[in-house]
Scaffold this active site. Structure first.
Site, PDB file in Angstrom:
ATOM      1  N   LYS A 140      76.359 -28.334 -46.976  1.00  0.00           N
ATOM      2  CA  LYS A 140      75.722 -27.134 -47.528  1.00  0.00           C
ATOM      3  C   LYS A 140      74.267 -27.047 -47.057  1.00  0.00           C
ATOM      4  O   LYS A 140      73.513 -28.024 -47.195  1.00  0.00           O
ATOM      5  CB  LYS A 140      75.739 -27.184 -49.056  1.00  0.00           C
ATOM      6  CG  LYS A 140      77.131 -27.169 -49.658  1.00  0.00           C
ATOM      7  CD  LYS A 140      77.762 -25.803 -49.560  1.00  0.00           C
ATOM      8  CE  LYS A 140      79.097 -25.762 -50.302  1.00  0.00           C
ATOM      9  NZ  LYS A 140      79.762 -24.452 -50.147  1.00  0.00           N
ATOM     10  N   ASP A 169      77.368 -24.666 -44.212  1.00  0.00           N
ATOM     11  CA  ASP A 169      77.658 -23.544 -45.119  1.00  0.00           C
ATOM     12  C   ASP A 169      76.403 -23.142 -45.868  1.00  0.00           C
ATOM     13  O   ASP A 169      75.895 -23.892 -46.702  1.00  0.00           O
ATOM     14  CB  ASP A 169      78.757 -23.936 -46.109  1.00  0.00           C
ATOM     15  CG  ASP A 169      79.214 -22.751 -46.942  1.00  0.00           C
ATOM     16  OD1 ASP A 169      78.691 -21.631 -46.738  1.00  0.00           O
ATOM     17  OD2 ASP A 169      80.105 -22.941 -47.792  1.00  0.00           O
ATOM     18  N   GLU A 197      78.790 -21.090 -41.778  1.00  0.00           N
ATOM     19  CA  GLU A 197      79.507 -20.240 -42.727  1.00  0.00           C
ATOM     20  C   GLU A 197      78.519 -19.379 -43.507  1.00  0.00           C
ATOM     21  O   GLU A 197      77.508 -19.887 -44.008  1.00  0.00           O
ATOM     22  CB  GLU A 197      80.238 -21.189 -43.688  1.00  0.00           C
ATOM     23  CG  GLU A 197      81.444 -20.627 -44.343  1.00  0.00           C
ATOM     24  CD  GLU A 197      82.228 -21.752 -45.032  1.00  0.00           C
ATOM     25  OE1 GLU A 197      82.618 -22.730 -44.346  1.00  0.00           O
ATOM     26  OE2 GLU A 197      82.444 -21.660 -46.237  1.00  0.00           O
ATOM     27  N   ASP A 222      82.586 -15.959 -45.468  1.00  0.00           N
ATOM     28  CA  ASP A 222      83.256 -16.538 -46.629  1.00  0.00           C
ATOM     29  C   ASP A 222      83.053 -15.627 -47.856  1.00  0.00           C
ATOM     30  O   ASP A 222      83.937 -14.861 -48.220  1.00  0.00           O
ATOM     31  CB  ASP A 222      82.709 -17.955 -46.872  1.00  0.00           C
ATOM     32  CG  ASP A 222      83.504 -18.709 -47.923  1.00  0.00           C
ATOM     33  OD1 ASP A 222      84.524 -18.193 -48.378  1.00  0.00           O
ATOM     34  OD2 ASP A 222      83.104 -19.828 -48.302  1.00  0.00           O
ATOM     35  N   LYS A 246      89.981 -18.136 -49.285  1.00  0.00           N
ATOM     36  CA  LYS A 246      90.234 -18.981 -50.445  1.00  0.00           C
ATOM     37  C   LYS A 246      91.431 -18.367 -51.182  1.00  0.00           C
ATOM     38  O   LYS A 246      91.272 -17.408 -51.944  1.00  0.00           O
ATOM     39  CB  LYS A 246      89.006 -18.996 -51.358  1.00  0.00           C
ATOM     40  CG  LYS A 246      87.795 -19.704 -50.737  1.00  0.00           C
ATOM     41  CD  LYS A 246      86.566 -19.496 -51.610  1.00  0.00           C
ATOM     42  CE  LYS A 246      85.535 -20.598 -51.425  1.00  0.00           C
ATOM     43  NZ  LYS A 246      85.100 -20.792 -50.066  1.00  0.00           N
TER      44      LYS A 246
HETATM   45 MG   LIG Z   1      81.559 -21.241 -48.043  1.00  0.00          MG
END
Ligand SMILES: [Mg+2]
Length: 311
Positions: A140, A169, A197, A222, A246
């Site tokens: 992240k 991300d 991302e 995303d 997702k």
């Molecule tokens: Mg993500």
């Protein structure tokens, strides 16, 4: 066909909080639903919303379950409104489990991406995941100061074995300048960085499209494609780089299937920190619909005590 319907909500504390640009997430709450058909066959489904990501809230999902009769039909399930995408997934996947032969379910050929903690903690965590067999990692960014994070990236790239792949991300947490800095940096490591991302917020679609055309590092959407309608919109507006899907919150599995069969999209399937019930249904979709070799973002077992919670 009629099905007896019941549900309950559950919660599980993460072994360590999930820290993203959206904030600190400590407890996963979801709703487990149970369907029983007329022959007595039982099936479960999971509603695992992430409202800050674009799905309904847990309360909205619970309200929906409360107002349903104790006996429901497949018509009711296929009529769940698009505003309740996690409910669409939970109910439809429970229904599919009743209608399918479980032996055909096989997702063991999938590769998994392991989620690293944000910040410099990643430097001490990747080794454990590597030993467990992970070859792809997600880290992240946009959580701490960019200079500090870029320095950590250098160290991480130095440390990781050559065959490892790294995904970054940002959870929509960068501004234009920071996104350009990250992309320039990543363009230096084409063999190590798989993609960035969601560098910019959801309302910056055209900017991300421009960045994806300018830099060689791939960009994956995303948050911008959290639900099926968003996914369809972004595709129509010309997005041909990577889509993160997702299954747990994107919406109806049957509509998702149709979309993926109609359009050859480059997709990465990813977890919403669901229990074993939602995970199995999501991985089944991933195995069925993945047309590439990209690792699925389900390497999150280490965020739960023991293994993925079984309910
Ligand atoms: Mg993500």
């Amino acid at each position: 066909m009629k099905y007896q319907f019941s549900f309950r909500n559950i919660s599980q504390k993460f072994t360590r909080p999930v820290i993203t640009n959206h904030g600190v997430w400590e407890i996963r709450e979801s709703v487990i639903i149970r369907l029983v058909d007329m022959t007595g066959k039982v099936s479960w489904g999971e509603i695992a919303p992430i409202s800050w990501f674009g799905s309904e809230t847990l309360e909205e999902a619970l309200d929906f379950c409360h107002q349903l009769p104790r006996e429901i039909t497949s018509e009711i399930i296929f009529d769940i409104p698009n505003q309740l995408p996690a409910c669409q997934f939970g109910f439809e996947s429970a229904l599919e489990n009743l209608q399918e032969n479980h032996e055909s379910l096989n997702y063991h050929h999938l590769n998994f991406s392991g989620l690293l903690p944000a910040g410099k903690a990643a430097l001490n965590q990747w080794q454990n995941l590597w030993k467990q067999g992970y070859k792809t990692f997600k880290w992240k960014i946009g959580v701490n100061d960019i200079t500090e994070e870029l320095a950590i990236l250098n160290l991480l790239i130095d440390q990781l074995p050559e065959s490892a792949k790294l995904r970054l991300d940002a959870n929509g947490g960068l501004d234009d300048n920071a996104a350009k800095l990250w992309l320039e940096k990543c363009d230096n490591f084409p063999n190590q960085i798989e993609f960035i991302e969601q560098p910019l917020p959801v309302d910056k679609f055209s900017e991300m499209l421009e960045l994806s055309n300018y830099y060689s590092t791939k960009i994956a959407l995303d948050e911008s494609v959290a639900t099926l309608q968003q996914l369809e919109n972004c595709y129509q507006q010309g997005w041909r780089s990577i889509f993160v899907i997702k299954p747990g919150i994107v919406g109806s599995p049957s509509r998702l299937r149709k979309f993926c069969q109609q359009h050859q999209i480059d997709v990465v399937f990813s977890s919403v920190f669901e229990t074993a019930i939602g995970r199995q249904a999501a991985l089944k979709l991933a195995a069925e619909l993945s047309s590439n070799n990209r690792a699925v973002g389900f390497g999150i077992n280490h965020y739960f005590t023991g293994s993925i919670p079984n309910v």
